[in-house]
Write an enzyme that holds these catalytic residues in place. Structure first.
Site, short mmCIF file in Angstrom:
data_model
loop_
_atom_site.label_atom_id
_atom_site.label_comp_id
_atom_site.label_asym_id
_atom_site.label_seq_id
_atom_site.Cartn_x
_atom_site.Cartn_y
_atom_site.Cartn_z
N VAL A 62 39.81 40.64 36.22
CA VAL A 62 38.91 40.16 35.15
C VAL A 62 39.78 38.83 34.62
O VAL A 62 39.31 37.81 34.37
CB VAL A 62 38.61 41.00 33.84
N CYS A 63 41.22 39.09 34.60
CA CYS A 63 42.23 38.12 34.03
C CYS A 63 42.02 36.74 34.71
O CYS A 63 42.17 35.74 34.16
CB CYS A 63 43.45 38.75 33.83
N PRO A 64 42.14 36.80 35.92
CA PRO A 64 41.96 35.44 36.78
C PRO A 64 40.91 34.51 36.35
O PRO A 64 40.89 33.27 36.24
CB PRO A 64 42.38 35.86 38.14
#
Length: 180
Positions: free
Chosen positions: A50-52
């Site tokens: 999810v972070c990218p």
């Protein structure tokens, strides 16, 4: 957790930006505002899923933030070397040209009160900080739910009006006039 009206921690921390050279002890002084707003967002950790999407999403509004006298700063509890390696491994992240705080000591995440103790990482937290280093907006999501960077931009626009802004207000729309 720090909230609206609290001073943002004025810490000097390791930071990583770009991929032209290995990290070499660069730091960022979060007490310095240079008369600008800050949008500071934390993600749980590098090399995840999810972070990218969030990093790319925030990078997409970086120029819009700049037009509003705001700077974009990201970070996680990873080291500068892990940030560097992740950026080198993904062209989208390599192009995300803003400072990434390397808060592996969890000094900032702890001061903000955004550490998920069970997972040992920071929550997905966004802080909008005014030029006086006072927090004006905070959102915190669980570890598995990404944020909407356009909402951070909308909130910044509303904060900068110093007016009453109704629900779903966007820049250029009428503000509320209680005397009308």
């Amino acid at each position: 957790m720090l909230t609206v009206g609290d001073k943002f921690p004025a810490l000097k921390l390791p930071v990583q930006q770009g991929v032209s050279a290995l990290p070499n002890g660069e730091t960022i002084d979060l007490g310095e505002t240079n008369g600008k707003w800050k949008v500071v967002f934390f993600w749980p950790m590098d090399f995840t899923f999810v972070c990218p999407t969030e990093i790319v999403g925030y990078n997409d509004i970086k120029e819009d933030l700049s037009l509003r006298d705001a700077v974009l700063i990201g970070g996680s509890c990873d080291t500068a070397f892990v940030h560097y390696a992740w950026r080198k491994s993904d062209e989208r992240l390599e192009n995300a040209d803003f400072p990434w705080i390397a808060d592996n000591s969890k000094k900032l995440a702890s001061a903000l009160g955004i550490v998920n103790e069970e997972a040992g990482v920071a929550y997905r937290a966004t802080f909008i900080v005014d030029p006086n280093n006072v927090i004006q907006h905070v959102t915190v999501n669980s570890l598995n739910v990404g944020r909407n960077p356009a909402e951070a931009l909308r909130v910044l626009d509303a904060l900068q009006t110093d007016d009453l802004c109704p629900c779903n207000w966007h820049k250029g729309e009428e503000v509320l006039d209680p005397k009308a």
